[in-house]
Design a protein around this motif. Structure first.
Motif, PDB file in Angstrom:
ATOM      1  N   LYS A 288       0.865  -1.181   0.000  1.00 15.18           N
ATOM      2  CA  LYS A 288       0.000   0.000   0.000  1.00 15.18           C
ATOM      3  C   LYS A 288       0.902   1.232   0.000  1.00 15.18           C
ATOM      4  CE  LYS A 288      -2.938  -1.791   3.316  1.00 15.18           C
ATOM      5  NZ  LYS A 288      -3.853  -1.537   4.429  1.00 15.18           N
TER       6      LYS A 288
ATOM      7  N   LEU B 269       1.147   5.446  -0.075  1.00 14.79           N
ATOM      8  CA  LEU B 269       0.469   6.726   0.144  1.00 14.79           C
ATOM      9  C   LEU B 269       1.231   7.836  -0.569  1.00 14.79           C
ATOM     10  CD1 LEU B 269      -1.542   8.654   1.607  1.00 14.79           C
ATOM     11  CD2 LEU B 269       0.003   8.592   3.580  1.00 14.79           C
TER      12      LEU B 269
ATOM     13  N   LEU C  69      -3.099   5.291  -2.063  1.00 17.36           N
ATOM     14  CA  LEU C  69      -3.869   6.296  -1.335  1.00 17.36           C
ATOM     15  C   LEU C  69      -3.255   7.652  -1.649  1.00 17.36           C
ATOM     16  CD1 LEU C  69      -3.134   3.662   0.616  1.00 17.36           C
ATOM     17  CD2 LEU C  69      -4.745   4.798   2.132  1.00 17.36           C
TER      18      LEU C  69
ATOM     19  N   THR D 172      -3.280  11.865  -0.300  1.00 12.93           N
ATOM     20  CA  THR D 172      -3.744  12.837   0.656  1.00 12.93           C
ATOM     21  C   THR D 172      -3.195  14.216   0.332  1.00 12.93           C
ATOM     22  OG1 THR D 172      -3.651  13.484   2.976  1.00 12.93           O
ATOM     23  CG2 THR D 172      -1.947  12.030   2.241  1.00 12.93           C
TER      24      THR D 172
ATOM     25  N   ALA E 251      -1.413   7.333   7.651  1.00 13.57           N
ATOM     26  CA  ALA E 251      -0.436   6.321   7.212  1.00 13.57           C
ATOM     27  C   ALA E 251      -0.449   5.127   8.170  1.00 13.57           C
ATOM     28  CB  ALA E 251       0.959   6.934   7.134  1.00 13.57           C
TER      29      ALA E 251
ATOM     30  N   GLU F  30      -3.979   3.186   8.037  1.00 12.80           N
ATOM     31  CA  GLU F  30      -4.155   2.414   6.803  1.00 12.80           C
ATOM     32  C   GLU F  30      -3.008   1.438   6.584  1.00 12.80           C
ATOM     33  OE1 GLU F  30      -6.807   2.441   4.941  1.00 12.80           O
ATOM     34  OE2 GLU F  30      -7.842   4.166   5.816  1.00 12.80           O
TER      35      GLU F  30
ATOM     36  N   VAL G 157       0.152   1.725   5.711  1.00 12.73           N
ATOM     37  CA  VAL G 157       0.809   1.846   4.409  1.00 12.73           C
ATOM     38  C   VAL G 157       2.261   1.371   4.503  1.00 12.73           C
ATOM     39  CG1 VAL G 157      -0.711   3.741   3.711  1.00 12.73           C
ATOM     40  CG2 VAL G 157       1.551   4.254   4.626  1.00 12.73           C
TER      41      VAL G 157
ATOM     42  N   VAL H 236       5.476   5.824   1.956  1.00 10.00           N
ATOM     43  CA  VAL H 236       4.892   7.150   1.750  1.00 10.00           C
ATOM     44  C   VAL H 236       5.780   7.909   0.760  1.00 10.00           C
ATOM     45  CG1 VAL H 236       4.088   9.295   2.823  1.00 10.00           C
ATOM     46  CG2 VAL H 236       4.078   7.153   4.151  1.00 10.00           C
TER      47      VAL H 236
END
Ligand code: AMP
Ligand code: GLY
Length: 428
Positions: A2, A4, A29, A31, A59, A62, A64, A67
């Motif tokens: 995952k 971000l 994801l 943001t 973060a 979820e 993640v 990032v």
């Protein structure tokens, strides 16, 4: 994995689009993201890129794995440090390392300390002294607000009157706020500009294609400096010999210098360069993040999986990642709100996205959103640079023709785009 992506512009849309195409990635994801990115990422509009507490909380909640921080402001404010303290893998430099972009005076002095080629300069925090200095330069100079000014704090001045006016705007009127408390005044460099991107984990380096953007608002490189009205890659001005020089005199010395000074650089180092007629390279500026709109072109041209590079850079193991290449060219044409980079209207309905999308329904052409928002079933403008219409092709010419064919379908009141994006490469 995952992943971000932090940010909400065309650059972040392009990063999310490319990351989403990785077989390693199960979810992207963003943001806050933007309305047009929703196709490629789950957006969290309530979490602002500069709200470090909220980004950290998201973060962690979820879970993640990585990032990727897009814009410079959160980097300068220490978002990467905060996330790392929480044990997260982060692509993006620490606040200390982000001074390479966040303070032009710090960056120029760093270059001077490490013998990195750049224009001769002086730093001033006093308007009268700065004005006296530019009056001694009737042939002109470049005046730069020290701090972050969204790419708009630089004035290339043809004579001292223009330089005095720039100083007034920066230091007296404070058009860029506290970013204008201090200025760098430097010599004008002759030549052709290019940007060069090096991914690094603090020690190892992986390079991407060299690119060129078009910073001025109007055709023929006239008008004001903007964040960038279009871009293309590869840039033919960066020959193999020039690239070797960039690596030897700029990229490696920066990465060694940052490590030696105690703030190793992790993320993408974006070197804005001037290349003169003899192929000599000088640094115009450093940025500590991907260029926008250059990234839109880079992501489209890139073959292979970008995620292992980002992830290994974040973890200090970049030497384990396969390099990414690109045989293709790509061109991005920005459609901006009339009046940008100064004032412009917002909320104007955007027509033709579906028609452009019809042309752009494959991975050869993509409409990346930057300053748009949802309105009913469609989109309306919400920023200066609204969309970046980006296409790839076997040559820059093919990519450019594809990008303009799609961009010409999109319209809104007072829409403005340059008609000469990539002409420096095509007409060469
Ligand atoms: P910067 O934000 O520092 O990249 O500056 C914005 C733009 O101003 C650059 O992309 C160049 O087009 C121009 N510029 C900045 N510094 C110089 C310089 N020393 N000589 C010539 N042009 C410059
Ligand atoms: N295109 C210029 C920048 O991203 O700073």
């Amino acid at each position: 994995m995952k992943v971000l992506v932090v940010g909400s512009g065309g650059r972040e849309h392009a990063l999310a689009w490319k990351i989403a195409r990785s077989p390693l990635v199960s979810r992207v994801l963003a943001t806050p993201g933007n309305a047009g990115m929703a196709r490629d990422a789950d957006c969290f509009p309530e979490v602002g890129a500069s709200d470090a507490d909220a980004v950290v909380a998201l973060a962690k909640a979820e879970n993640v794995d990585l990032v990727v921080i897009g814009p410079e402001n959160p980097l300068a404010d220490g978002l990467a440090d905060r996330l790392r303290e929480e044990g997260l893998a982060v692509f993006g430099p620490s606040a200390a390392a982000a001074r390479l972009e966040g303070s032009k005076s710090w960056s120029k002095r760093f270059m001077a300390r490490h013998g990195i080629p750049t224009a001769a300069f002086e730093v001033f925090d006093d308007l009268a002294a700065a004005s006296a200095h530019v009056r001694e330069r009737p042939g002109g100079c470049v005046v730069k607000a020290d701090g972050l000014a969204a790419g708009k704090g630089v004035f290339v001045c043809g004579d001292s009157a223009a330089a005095v006016a720039a100083l007034d705007e920066i230091m007296a009127d404070r058009r860029f706020g506290e970013a204008g408390a201090c200025v760098v005044i430097e010599d004008r460099l002759p030549g052709e500009e290019a940007s060069y991107y090096a991914i690094t984990d603090g020690t190892h380096v992986a390079t991407l294609a060299p690119a060129q953007d078009h910073k001025r608002a109007l055709d023929g490189d006239r008008g004001e400096n903007t964040g960038g009205m279009g871009a293309y890659c590869p840039a033919p001005v960066v020959t193999e010999a020039v690239e070797k020089q960039i690596l030897e005199t700029v990229v490696h010395p920066v990465i060694r210098g940052m490590a030696a000074e105690g703030h190793p650089y992790v993320g993408v180092l974006y070197a804005g360069l001037m290349i003169d007629a003899d192929g000599a390279v000088n640094v115009v500026e450093f940025n500590v993040r991907f260029g926008d709109p250059e990234t839109q072109a880079l992501m489209l041209a890139m073959e292979g999986d970008f995620v292992p590079l980002l992830d290994n850079a974040a973890r200090g193991t970049l030497d384990r990642a396969a390099p990414v290449g690109s045989r293709d060219a790509a061109v991005c044409v920005v459609i901006a709100s009339g009046g940008y980079p100064r004032s412009f209207d917002k909320g104007l309905p955007i027509e033709g996205l579906d028609a452009a999308g019809g042309l752009a329904n494959c991975d050869d052409a993509v409409v990346f959103h930057a300053g748009s928002r949802r309105e009913g079933d469609g989109f309306a403008t919400s920023g200066g640079r609204v969309v970046g219409v980006t296409a790839r092709g076997a040559t820059v010419r093919e990519a450019r023709d594809r990008a303009y064919a799609a961009a010409d379908r999109i319209s809104f009141a007072n829409a403005h785009k340059r008609s000469d994006i990539a002409s420096r490469a095509v007409d060469r």
